[in-house]
Scaffold this active site. Structure first.
Site, PDB file in Angstrom:
ATOM      1  N   GLY B  57       0.790  -1.230   0.000  1.00  0.00           N
ATOM      2  CA  GLY B  57       0.000   0.000   0.000  1.00  0.00           C
ATOM      3  C   GLY B  57       0.819   1.274   0.000  1.00  0.00           C
ATOM      4  CB  SER B  58      -0.258   4.706   0.841  1.00  0.00           C
ATOM      5  OG  SER B  58       0.366   5.948   1.087  1.00  0.00           O
TER       6      SER B  58
END
Lengths: 393, 257
Positions: B57-58
């Site tokens: 993810g981020s």
């Protein structure tokens, strides 16, 4: 990993906690990616500048780093922030956001980072040379530096790039090594040569290969900064491409034998599919141009196109995004463009909190077309600049 | 038992395990100010040894980890199968001891008491004993031999299993596989046609380290000993419908691929 005696000493905390933390991070990342040693860098470019993206956790991290006396040891620049420093009210930004954003900029400044906040440092504020090892975050800028300039960097994260900037070193792996810079796939490109067609090409290639090192054939030898910027940013957003070569264009391209590689043709059909992917709405509330930031040449072109024309559609806002440096160099263009909308410095539609105000945004950028839906909850319209401008005339 | 890993962020801590079977994005997956998990079975990471395969993810996830630390609700240690940039960065800037390189998160269970010595790169799971076993996929005409374990069995009673058994002292996994097949089915096999990395199955305080093999046995018919009470030749799809020992389907899938 092989560390020098000096590097070991830093890791053991002999030069203070700030440097120790930086060394812990650089060596941890080096270990994960199989680096044998560290390498000196000539510059750094940091992401993690917008309060919108880093939040209170990031702000506290920067507070602690700055309070600990962290200082960069190589020329370092910063990515765009969440607003124009002066004109944030025009961007519908709250005072609380603005105060925290200004504090973030101040903290980076305290650490010695040049706070012209742009995703195109290579046009002025931070220009690497061929063969330089650098530690850059910001996927579009690092791909441009790797590819069009021939400098060498991996895809650094924000804290990793800051740690490298503090040490003046980064872990020696990946795209720092000759072996990892070889093309992995050939792209036979058939485009009309407009900057917008480079955006769509990048989008299509990212969709087709995801990652890897594409080698382009069929691009014009006149491929300039604007075209390379569009191509780099699109491929880094639709895929995770950090380096590309183009026959007759990029400095390393001549050194490879690509005869044994798979070749993919990208032509009209693929560009149309890329275009469809980027377009999820027909009418917009905001048109935002300048992702990555507009260059001087693009400012001149836009101003020339807009000169003598009138914005009649009052329901649509227009933002032009560029760096403070470029804005200062183009006062005549700015005057023309301001008739249509604010020329904002050191920010953009992706890292500004536009989701509080808008739901549908138009852009000429494939990069923004990828991130507007995910980072800003927008439906996006992706067209070339004149087409977008005609929507309000 | 001791599990060897690799130092990502040094330090040492003991705590109870909270485990996720899927890759974790700290952004969205964990509340930075409370430590509440928004994925898996929920729960809270504060003061726990957080075990998950890897990050995803981020990149903002690193700062969520910093937020946890600032709010005093960070995990005391992190264990990954393979570290990536986001979690490693978060662990280093937040000074959370972290190791990666453990063979599988399946070695751990929620509530295990674990000591992570991340400076050395080792993990101790208290009160758990590892036993090495083999598990063989016997294939005839595209079908797999499954054995029915009696209800009186100590481990996995009443379930269907591959041809399995413990590795004895001084024996290699392959030798054990050949012996177990001979003992349990009367079939003589030569070299395995495939093998895979061990899989790990927890059964209470026992951790079964299972070495899977594949043998082609055209024309063979099993003659069972007292260890099993029935057998069936079944397709891959039928295996997934049977009540089997954990990871049997994964192993069969891999071997028939």
């Amino acid at each position: 990993m092989d560390l020098t005696r000096e590097e070991e000493a830093i890791l053991n905390g002999e030069e203070g906690e700030g440097k120790q933390k930086a060394m812990e991070l650089v060596t941890a990342l080096g270990k994960i990616y199989g680096a044998d040693d560290l390498i000196d860098i000539t510059s750094a470019h940091l992401s993690g500048a917008s309060y919108k993206t880093i939040g209170d956790g990031g702000l506290k991290y920067l507070e602690d780093m700055a309070a600990g006396g962290a200082k960069v040891s190589v020329p370092s620049t910063l990515n765009p922030v969440g607003m124009d420093r002066e004109r944030w009210a025009e961007m519908h930004i709250s005072r609380e956001f603005a105060e925290k954003q200004l504090r973030i900029i101040e903290l980076y400044g305290q650490m010695g980072i040049r706070t012209t906040c742009s995703c195109t440092p290579y046009t002025g504020a931070n220009v690497p040379s061929y063969g330089d090892h650098i530690a850059w975050a910001e996927s579009s800028a690092l791909s441009f530096a790797n590819s069009y300039i021939g400098a060498r960097t991996n895809r650094e994260g924000g804290p990793g790039a800051l740690a490298a900037a503090i040490l003046g070193k980064t872990a020696n792996y990946g795209l720092h090594l000759d072996e990892k810079r070889k093309p992995t796939v050939v792209i036979d490109a058939e485009i009309d040569g407009s900057v917008f067609s480079y955006s769509l090409l990048g989008q299509a290639v990212g969709m087709a290969i995801g990652s890897g090192v594409p080698y382009f054939r069929g691009l014009s030898p006149e491929t300039g900064v604007e075209e390379a910027k569009a191509l780099s940013s699109a491929m880094a957003a639709s895929g995770s491409v950090a380096l590309w070569h183009a026959e007759g264009v990029t400095p390393e391209a001549g050194g490879f034998d690509v005869s044994g590689l798979e070749a993919i043709h990208i032509g009209r059909k693929e560009l149309e599919a890329a275009y469809d992917k980027l377009n999820t709405v027909d009418d917009v509330q905001l048109i935002a141009i300048g992702c990555p930031h507009l260059t001087e040449k693009e400012m001149h072109q836009i101003a020339a196109f807009l000169k003598g024309k009138k914005k009649v559609n009052k329901d649509v806002e227009i933002w032009f995004c560029t760096s403070e440096e470029v804005r200062a160099k183009c006062p005549e263009d700015v005057k023309v463009m301001e008739e249509f909308g604010p020329v904002l410095a050191d920010t953009c539609m992706v890292v500004a909190p536009i989701e509080g105000t808008f739901q549908r945004t138009g852009t000429n950028s494939a990069k923004a077309g990828n991130y507007l839906p995910t980072l800003c909850s927008q439906k996006a319209l992706c067209r070339d600049i004149p087409v977008l401008m005609e929507l309000v005339m | 038992m001791i599990v060897n890993g690799r130092t990502i962020m040094s330090g040492k801590a003991t705590g109870k395990v909270i485990k996720l079977d899927e890759p974790l994005s700290f952004l969205g997956g964990v509340d930075g100010s409370t430590g509440d998990l928004r994925v898996g079975n929920g729960g809270n990471v504060a003061g726990r040894v957080l075990v998950f395969p890897k990050g995803k993810g981020s990149t903002v996830g690193s700062f969520v980890m910093y937020d946890l630390m600032v709010h005093g609700v960070a995990p005391v240690a992190i264990i990954n199968e393979s570290a990536e940039t986001i979690v490693a960065t978060g662990a280093v800037i937040s000074s959370i001891p972290m190791v990666d390189g453990v063979p599988s998160v399946d070695m751990f269970e929620d509530g295990d008491t674990v000591t992570v010595d991340a400076t050395v790169g080792v993990v101790e799971i208290e009160g758990v004993t590892m036993r090495a076993t083999v598990s063989s996929v016997l294939v005839k005409d595209g079908k797999v031999l499954m054995l029915k374990r009696p209800d009186r069995c100590h481990s996995f009673p009443g379930m269907w299993s591959l041809v399995s058994g413990k590795i004895e002292e001084g024996e290699s996994p392959e030798e054990a596989a050949v012996r177990e097949i001979r003992e349990e089915t009367g079939i003589s096999v030569g070299k395995p046609s495939a093998s895979m990395d061990p899989v790990y199955v927890r059964e209470g305080d026992t951790l079964w380290q299972v070495y899977p093999f594949k043998f082609e046995v055209p024309g063979a018919e099993p003659v069972l000993n007292e260890e099993n009470e029935g057998f069936k030749w079944v397709s891959r799809d039928e295996v997934s419908l049977m009540d089997t020992v954990k990871d049997t389907v994964t192993v069969v899938d891999f071997m028939l691929r």
